[in-house]
Motif scaffolding. Structure first.
Motif, short mmCIF file in Angstrom:
data_model
loop_
_atom_site.label_atom_id
_atom_site.label_comp_id
_atom_site.label_asym_id
_atom_site.label_seq_id
_atom_site.Cartn_x
_atom_site.Cartn_y
_atom_site.Cartn_z
N ILE A 181 -77.55 53.36 31.41
CA ILE A 181 -76.32 53.04 30.69
C ILE A 181 -75.39 54.26 30.69
N ASP A 182 -74.17 54.06 31.19
CA ASP A 182 -73.15 55.11 31.17
C ASP A 182 -72.21 54.82 30.00
N LEU A 183 -72.29 55.60 28.96
CA LEU A 183 -71.51 55.35 27.74
C LEU A 183 -70.00 55.35 28.01
N LYS A 184 -69.57 56.04 29.07
CA LYS A 184 -68.15 56.05 29.40
C LYS A 184 -67.66 54.66 29.80
N PHE A 186 -68.82 51.91 28.46
CA PHE A 186 -69.01 51.01 27.32
C PHE A 186 -68.30 51.60 26.11
N THR A 189 -69.86 51.09 21.28
CA THR A 189 -71.31 51.22 21.17
C THR A 189 -71.69 51.12 19.71
N TYR A 194 -74.29 47.79 23.57
CA TYR A 194 -73.26 48.47 24.35
C TYR A 194 -72.27 47.40 24.79
N ASN A 196 -68.58 46.37 26.73
CA ASN A 196 -67.42 46.65 27.58
C ASN A 196 -66.67 45.33 27.78
N ARG A 230 -78.99 46.22 22.35
CA ARG A 230 -79.95 47.30 22.07
C ARG A 230 -81.09 46.79 21.20
#
Length: 546
Positions: A181-184, A186, A189, A194, A196, A230
């Motif tokens: 998972i790339d938080l950028k 999404f 959060t 997560y 998007n 999650r």
């Protein structure tokens, strides 16, 4: 004889019903493989390796496998044994392995055991024990029906999509197919997911703890993107739908819905078909006030153009009606500006009669409803060709211009597969017809017919010089028809049509130049018998070509 005491007895399942459960829960091979992957993760695997070819699929993991014959009896031989709280990430009732049984002969290795299953010959399994110890679990599926190469490619892509955010590394034919998972990517959060909602695709992909469940149409929430939970989502038995009473989804849904409403109410946003449907859904349900939708373009007309209530009102239409998208009579009525014609497909989303549409949502100053038949009364059907004996001399002049233009639009000469020389775009016969609806039409192969009514609106010369404006209009209509490869009277423009028109549009300049060079004043006089330097008359209303 004394009555016996009641005794408790268990129900049994007939083998035929078990076979039906195994076969019918298996929707597709990729979903069956996904079940095997989820079983591996439930068994504590830290890596899962899949190999796939046209004849078989294997799934290998380093999980705990089956810990002895008792577990094999309870968890492999018995369908429906429930998981205990906290002992699995995805599993609930230990049914998923049946999907793998449905697609081929299964050979399982775990610990000192081997289990083989072939449901096409026997509803059961063969067990071999005291083998060399095997760490984890290995499943080999020899497919009942071989896969084509196309099927293999589809399987690779589908499996990669379904495990894209898996919490455990997944390898397919040696290549890792899941990502972290790339938080950028999404922006939202929460403790539940997560999120998007800025995706370009037409739908919202839902992942349950990293594993694909379904895609919700943008029509439902007004956004596209990805949601990766999650916490465990409550899903249906087939694991392809989130249940309505899922507590985790109830926390996620308002966030998604709010983003959807924010997107569709931006007046500068160009909405997809699904997003337009979401606006209508919100209006019908009462979730959006009609005033809030005033400037949003979500009402599609019969030509495919999308309007806002304010835009419809600003055009001053006297009436509105309804027709299927692509209806030529509706197109004519729209182009003359007499009435707005909403597409039948769009109207159905409003869940009301056409005559009640603008009354139901109380938009002020909207046109009055009128049946399309009344608006098009007197229009002739689609178009009919005219006998050459009835052609006027000025019409013949325009048809000769069309022939010259066609030669200029057909491209250079090239050899075909039989080494014969031919023009890149074959020419067609030019004829004259009559129609109150179309400027011109074609069968897509042999002819292009211009409507007499359309030619009457054109003027070849203006104050003694070629009328470039009308030449250009005429060339555009001709090229439009030449790009149709099917009958244009029955055809709704496809993306392929627009691509070809775009690719050939550069020829319009050459078409006009060549035709004006050919149709000199002298040539025009030879054809018509006269040449008059009359002042340009007012232009008639022009409707769109078919």
């Amino acid at each position: 004889m004394a009555e016996s005491s009641p005794s408790k007895r268990a129900f049994n399942m007939h083998p035929a019903l078990l076979l039906s459960v195994i076969k019918k829960q298996a929707g597709s091979l990729d979903k069956a493989v996904l079940e095997g992957i989820m079983n591996s993760i439930d068994a504590g695997a830290t890596r899962v390796d899949i190999t796939l070819d046209s004849l078989k699929v294997t799934i290998n993991d380093n999980g705990r496998g089956f810990q002895g014959a008792t577990e094999i009896e309870e968890f492999f031989a018995t369908f429906g044994t429930p998981h205990e709280e906290g002992d699995a990430v995805y599993g609930r009732f230990r049914m998923g392995r049946g999907q793998m049984f449905a697609f081929g002969k299964n050979l399982w290795r775990t610990g000192e055991f081997q289990m083989s299953v072939d449901v096409d010959t026997h509803i059961g399994y063969e067990l071999v024990d005291n083998l060399e110890n095997f760490n984890g679990c290995s499943i080999e599926i020899k497919l009942y029906e071989p896969l084509s190469q196309t099927d293999v490619v589809y399987m690779e892509r589908s499996i990669a999509k379904m495990v894209k955010y898996s919490p455990v590394p997944i390898y397919l034919n040696g290549n890792q197919i899941n990502v972290e998972i790339d938080l950028k990517k999404f922006p939202q959060t929460t403790e539940d997911a997560y999120i998007n909602t800025d995706g370009k695709a037409d739908g919202l992909e839902i992942y349950n703890l990293g594993v694909y469940v379904c895609t919700l149409s943008a029509w439902q929430y007004g956004v596209s993107g990805v949601v990766v939970s999650r916490k465990q989502l409550d899903v249906n038995f087939a694991r392809n739908q989130v249940l309505g009473n899922c507590k985790v989804w109830k926390n996620i849904r308002p966030l998604v819905d709010a983003k959807g409403k924010q997107r569709i109410t931006k007046t500068t946003t160009i909405l997809s078909d699904a997003e337009q449907g979401n606006v209508i859904s919100r209006l019908v349900s009462g979730d959006m006030r009609p005033n809030d939708a005033e400037r949003i373009r979500f009402i599609k007309d019969s030509t495919g153009k999308v309007w806002s209530p304010k835009l419809i009102r600003s055009k001053g239409f006297e009436y509105f009606s309804v027709a299927k998208e692509g209806d030529m009579f509706a197109d004519k009525v729209m182009q003359t500006g007499r009435a707005f014609v909403i597409s039948q497909e769009c109207l159905e989303l409003f869940e009301c009669e056409a005559s009640e549409l603008f009354k139901k949502f109380a938009w002020r100053g909207m046109p009055l409803f009128c049946e399309l038949d009344k608006l098009t009364s007197g229009m002739n059907q689609l178009g009919e060709q005219l006998d050459k004996k009835t052609w006027k001399k000025t019409e013949i002049a325009w048809l000769k211009v069309a022939t010259r233009m066609m030669q200029a639009s057909c491209g250079g000469w090239e050899q075909d597969e039989n080494n014969r020389w031919a023009q890149k775009y074959p020419s067609r016969r030019v004829t004259l017809g009559t129609s109150h609806v179309a400027l011109a039409w074609t069968d897509g192969a042999t002819f292009v017919t211009f409507a007499r009514e359309y030619l009457a609106t054109l003027k070849m010369f203006k104050n003694g010089v070629p009328n470039v404006k009308d030449y250009t209009k005429f060339a555009t209509v001709l090229l439009h028809e030449m790009c149709h490869d099917t009958d244009s009277r029955e055809n709704i423009h496809s993306p392929d049509f627009y691509r070809e028109f775009h690719d050939r549009a550069d020829a319009i300049g050459d078409m006009v130049a060549d035709a004006m060079n050919y149709m000199s004043q002298a040539q025009y006089k030879r054809i018509t018998g006269e040449f008059d330097l009359e002042v340009e008359r007012p232009e008639a209303v022009i409707v769109a070509c078919v």
